[in-house]
Write a protein that holds these residues in place. Sequence first.
Motif, PDB file in Angstrom:
ATOM      1  N   THR A 176       0.824  -1.209   0.000  1.00 31.66           N
ATOM      2  CA  THR A 176       0.000   0.000   0.000  1.00 31.66           C
ATOM      3  C   THR A 176       0.857   1.257   0.000  1.00 31.66           C
ATOM      4  O   THR A 176       0.582   2.219  -0.729  1.00 31.66           O
ATOM      5  CB  THR A 176      -0.938   0.014   1.223  1.00 31.66           C
ATOM      6  OG1 THR A 176      -1.783  -1.144   1.177  1.00 31.66           O
ATOM      7  CG2 THR A 176      -1.802   1.258   1.237  1.00 31.66           C
ATOM      8  N   LEU A 177       1.927   1.253   0.797  1.00 28.88           N
ATOM      9  CA  LEU A 177       2.828   2.405   0.854  1.00 28.88           C
ATOM     10  C   LEU A 177       3.444   2.697  -0.508  1.00 28.88           C
ATOM     11  O   LEU A 177       3.528   3.859  -0.931  1.00 28.88           O
ATOM     12  CB  LEU A 177       3.938   2.160   1.878  1.00 28.88           C
ATOM     13  CG  LEU A 177       3.534   2.173   3.349  1.00 28.88           C
ATOM     14  CD1 LEU A 177       4.690   1.697   4.217  1.00 28.88           C
ATOM     15  CD2 LEU A 177       3.110   3.581   3.788  1.00 28.88           C
ATOM     16  N   LEU A 178       3.881   1.648  -1.198  1.00 34.28           N
ATOM     17  CA  LEU A 178       4.525   1.843  -2.492  1.00 34.28           C
ATOM     18  C   LEU A 178       3.527   2.310  -3.554  1.00 34.28           C
ATOM     19  O   LEU A 178       3.854   3.139  -4.405  1.00 34.28           O
ATOM     20  CB  LEU A 178       5.221   0.548  -2.935  1.00 34.28           C
ATOM     21  CG  LEU A 178       6.424   0.126  -2.084  1.00 34.28           C
ATOM     22  CD1 LEU A 178       6.927  -1.249  -2.515  1.00 34.28           C
ATOM     23  CD2 LEU A 178       7.546   1.158  -2.170  1.00 34.28           C
ATOM     24  N   LYS A 179       2.315   1.789  -3.509  1.00 34.49           N
ATOM     25  CA  LYS A 179       1.279   2.253  -4.437  1.00 34.49           C
ATOM     26  C   LYS A 179       1.014   3.740  -4.237  1.00 34.49           C
ATOM     27  O   LYS A 179       0.911   4.511  -5.206  1.00 34.49           O
ATOM     28  CB  LYS A 179      -0.015   1.462  -4.226  1.00 34.49           C
ATOM     29  CG  LYS A 179      -0.014   0.058  -4.791  1.00 34.49           C
ATOM     30  CD  LYS A 179      -1.366  -0.588  -4.540  1.00 34.49           C
ATOM     31  CE  LYS A 179      -1.438  -1.994  -5.098  1.00 34.49           C
ATOM     32  NZ  LYS A 179      -2.772  -2.602  -4.859  1.00 34.49           N
ATOM     33  N   GLU A 180       0.905   4.151  -2.978  1.00 31.50           N
ATOM     34  CA  GLU A 180       0.655   5.558  -2.680  1.00 31.50           C
ATOM     35  C   GLU A 180       1.819   6.430  -3.148  1.00 31.50           C
ATOM     36  O   GLU A 180       1.627   7.538  -3.658  1.00 31.50           O
ATOM     37  CB  GLU A 180       0.427   5.739  -1.174  1.00 31.50           C
ATOM     38  CG  GLU A 180      -0.879   5.131  -0.680  1.00 31.50           C
ATOM     39  CD  GLU A 180      -1.019   5.213   0.828  1.00 31.50           C
ATOM     40  OE1 GLU A 180      -0.045   5.638   1.496  1.00 31.50           O
ATOM     41  OE2 GLU A 180      -2.091   4.846   1.341  1.00 31.50           O
ATOM     42  N   ASP A 181       3.044   5.907  -3.000  1.00 30.70           N
ATOM     43  CA  ASP A 181       4.225   6.652  -3.402  1.00 30.70           C
ATOM     44  C   ASP A 181       4.270   6.825  -4.926  1.00 30.70           C
ATOM     45  O   ASP A 181       4.584   7.913  -5.429  1.00 30.70           O
ATOM     46  CB  ASP A 181       5.483   5.941  -2.905  1.00 30.70           C
ATOM     47  CG  ASP A 181       6.740   6.739  -3.201  1.00 30.70           C
ATOM     48  OD1 ASP A 181       6.806   7.904  -2.803  1.00 30.70           O
ATOM     49  OD2 ASP A 181       7.651   6.188  -3.850  1.00 30.70           O
ATOM     50  N   ILE A 182       3.964   5.776  -5.657  1.00 30.38           N
ATOM     51  CA  ILE A 182       3.936   5.860  -7.130  1.00 30.38           C
ATOM     52  C   ILE A 182       2.874   6.856  -7.579  1.00 30.38           C
ATOM     53  O   ILE A 182       3.101   7.678  -8.474  1.00 30.38           O
ATOM     54  CB  ILE A 182       3.667   4.466  -7.738  1.00 30.38           C
ATOM     55  CG1 ILE A 182       4.871   3.548  -7.519  1.00 30.38           C
ATOM     56  CG2 ILE A 182       3.358   4.570  -9.232  1.00 30.38           C
ATOM     57  CD1 ILE A 182       4.622   2.093  -7.907  1.00 30.38           C
ATOM     58  N   LYS A 183       1.723   6.778  -6.951  1.00 29.49           N
ATOM     59  CA  LYS A 183       0.618   7.693  -7.293  1.00 29.49           C
ATOM     60  C   LYS A 183       1.049   9.147  -7.090  1.00 29.49           C
ATOM     61  O   LYS A 183       0.783  10.024  -7.925  1.00 29.49           O
ATOM     62  CB  LYS A 183      -0.602   7.358  -6.428  1.00 29.49           C
ATOM     63  CG  LYS A 183      -1.871   8.122  -6.788  1.00 29.49           C
ATOM     64  CD  LYS A 183      -3.002   7.685  -5.874  1.00 29.49           C
ATOM     65  CE  LYS A 183      -4.286   8.428  -6.197  1.00 29.49           C
ATOM     66  NZ  LYS A 183      -4.850   8.038  -7.499  1.00 29.49           N
ATOM     67  N   GLU A 184       1.751   9.384  -5.985  1.00 27.67           N
ATOM     68  CA  GLU A 184       2.192  10.733  -5.655  1.00 27.67           C
ATOM     69  C   GLU A 184       3.310  11.197  -6.593  1.00 27.67           C
ATOM     70  O   GLU A 184       3.263  12.312  -7.137  1.00 27.67           O
ATOM     71  CB  GLU A 184       2.699  10.752  -4.199  1.00 27.67           C
ATOM     72  CG  GLU A 184       3.230  12.081  -3.720  1.00 27.67           C
ATOM     73  CD  GLU A 184       2.146  13.071  -3.359  1.00 27.67           C
ATOM     74  OE1 GLU A 184       2.475  14.269  -3.252  1.00 27.67           O
ATOM     75  OE2 GLU A 184       0.975  12.651  -3.201  1.00 27.67           O
ATOM     76  N   ARG A 185       4.298  10.351  -6.802  1.00 26.67           N
ATOM     77  CA  ARG A 185       5.471  10.746  -7.598  1.00 26.67           C
ATOM     78  C   ARG A 185       5.122  10.993  -9.065  1.00 26.67           C
ATOM     79  O   ARG A 185       5.690  11.871  -9.704  1.00 26.67           O
ATOM     80  CB  ARG A 185       6.560   9.676  -7.501  1.00 26.67           C
ATOM     81  CG  ARG A 185       7.333   9.691  -6.190  1.00 26.67           C
ATOM     82  CD  ARG A 185       8.574   8.833  -6.251  1.00 26.67           C
ATOM     83  NE  ARG A 185       8.287   7.416  -6.337  1.00 26.67           N
ATOM     84  CZ  ARG A 185       8.792   6.603  -7.257  1.00 26.67           C
ATOM     85  NH1 ARG A 185       9.575   7.081  -8.212  1.00 26.67           N
ATOM     86  NH2 ARG A 185       8.507   5.308  -7.251  1.00 26.67           N
ATOM     87  N   TYR A 186       4.212  10.195  -9.595  1.00 24.17           N
ATOM     88  CA  TYR A 186       3.884  10.304 -11.012  1.00 24.17           C
ATOM     89  C   TYR A 186       2.532  10.977 -11.266  1.00 24.17           C
ATOM     90  O   TYR A 186       2.064  11.012 -12.397  1.00 24.17           O
ATOM     91  CB  TYR A 186       3.912   8.911 -11.658  1.00 24.17           C
ATOM     92  CG  TYR A 186       5.293   8.301 -11.649  1.00 24.17           C
ATOM     93  CD1 TYR A 186       6.268   8.737 -12.541  1.00 24.17           C
ATOM     94  CD2 TYR A 186       5.617   7.303 -10.745  1.00 24.17           C
ATOM     95  CE1 TYR A 186       7.540   8.178 -12.532  1.00 24.17           C
ATOM     96  CE2 TYR A 186       6.890   6.744 -10.725  1.00 24.17           C
ATOM     97  CZ  TYR A 186       7.842   7.188 -11.622  1.00 24.17           C
ATOM     98  OH  TYR A 186       9.101   6.647 -11.604  1.00 24.17           O
ATOM     99  N   ASN A 187       1.924  11.459 -10.175  1.00 22.06           N
ATOM    100  CA  ASN A 187       0.638  12.162 -10.280  1.00 22.06           C
ATOM    101  C   ASN A 187      -0.373  11.336 -11.074  1.00 22.06           C
ATOM    102  O   ASN A 187      -1.019  11.826 -12.008  1.00 22.06           O
ATOM    103  CB  ASN A 187       0.835  13.538 -10.941  1.00 22.06           C
ATOM    104  CG  ASN A 187      -0.371  14.441 -10.755  1.00 22.06           C
ATOM    105  OD1 ASN A 187      -1.139  14.285  -9.807  1.00 22.06           O
ATOM    106  ND2 ASN A 187      -0.553  15.369 -11.679  1.00 22.06           N
ATOM    107  N   LYS A 188      -0.496  10.055 -10.688  1.00 21.71           N
ATOM    108  CA  LYS A 188      -1.376   9.148 -11.426  1.00 21.71           C
ATOM    109  C   LYS A 188      -2.813   9.244 -10.914  1.00 21.71           C
ATOM    110  O   LYS A 188      -3.042   9.197  -9.704  1.00 21.71           O
ATOM    111  CB  LYS A 188      -0.882   7.700 -11.270  1.00 21.71           C
ATOM    112  CG  LYS A 188       0.333   7.358 -12.112  1.00 21.71           C
ATOM    113  CD  LYS A 188       0.712   5.896 -11.926  1.00 21.71           C
ATOM    114  CE  LYS A 188       1.784   5.475 -12.911  1.00 21.71           C
ATOM    115  NZ  LYS A 188       1.284   5.288 -14.260  1.00 21.71           N
ATOM    116  N   PRO A 189      -3.774   9.326 -11.794  1.00 22.02           N
ATOM    117  CA  PRO A 189      -5.177   9.304 -11.367  1.00 22.02           C
ATOM    118  C   PRO A 189      -5.633   7.862 -11.119  1.00 22.02           C
ATOM    119  O   PRO A 189      -5.064   6.921 -11.671  1.00 22.02           O
ATOM    120  CB  PRO A 189      -5.906   9.911 -12.572  1.00 22.02           C
ATOM    121  CG  PRO A 189      -5.055   9.518 -13.744  1.00 22.02           C
ATOM    122  CD  PRO A 189      -3.632   9.517 -13.258  1.00 22.02           C
TER     123      PRO A 189
END
Length: 240
Positions: free
Chosen positions: A41-54
């Motif tokens: 979950t932490l890594l998913k949230e980090d990817i979402k944040e870093r790449y501004n993924k919707p």
Amino acid sequence: MSQELASQIPVLYEDNHLLGIVKPVNIPTQADVSGDPDLLTLLKEDIKERYNKPGNVYLGLVHRLDRPVGGAMIFAKTSKAASRLSEAVRSRSFRKIYAAVVHGRLPAPRGTLRDMLLKDPKTNTVSVVKAGTPGAKEAVLDYEVLGTDGSFSLVRVELHTGRSHQIRVQMNQAGCPLYGDQKYGSRVNKPGQQIALWSVLVGFPHPVTKEDVVLTSLPPAEHPWNLWSDTVLERLRDDL
């Protein structure tokens, strides 16, 4: 808080298909009954944040490390990569090498351990059983003793099967429980000690390019790992 924690996780490798990281100790690989923040979950949230993924971020779990264990770990960023890496695990072209500090001395400087293991899901414990026991699965690992210090041994372990708690159970069966392992070595360990098991290397063919990918991580410079010099610890990655 979770974003801050995610940003502190070292990244070993990343492209459009894969994410390789150093798993911190005492974080569950995936969500469990504890409700504590989990790595996936932490890594998913980090990817979402870093790449501004919707929307939702895909991250596939290819292999697991027990909660108290740290070290190199790979995740798949696409379902195709996850499928191909899972096939690499099944075909045993996915290498997993660990470092462990164990109590006592193993029977030989290097060797192979083969046991039949049976997991009890109710207690989340694994035991060594006789061949032919219903539900039992074969567990195979190779080990090499890299050094001894007092009553401890530093061991490099290469897994050939990926059974639950495999290294911990097989080393205990060999008379050498892991330092800090409360579950399988409570007779020689004290509560609160950190288990001395570390994922030193994961290696596999890249799911798209087919090139060999090798991720490495050495254990932290703290007790009991610091009983050995940096030169000895570097040997964990030698000849790989």
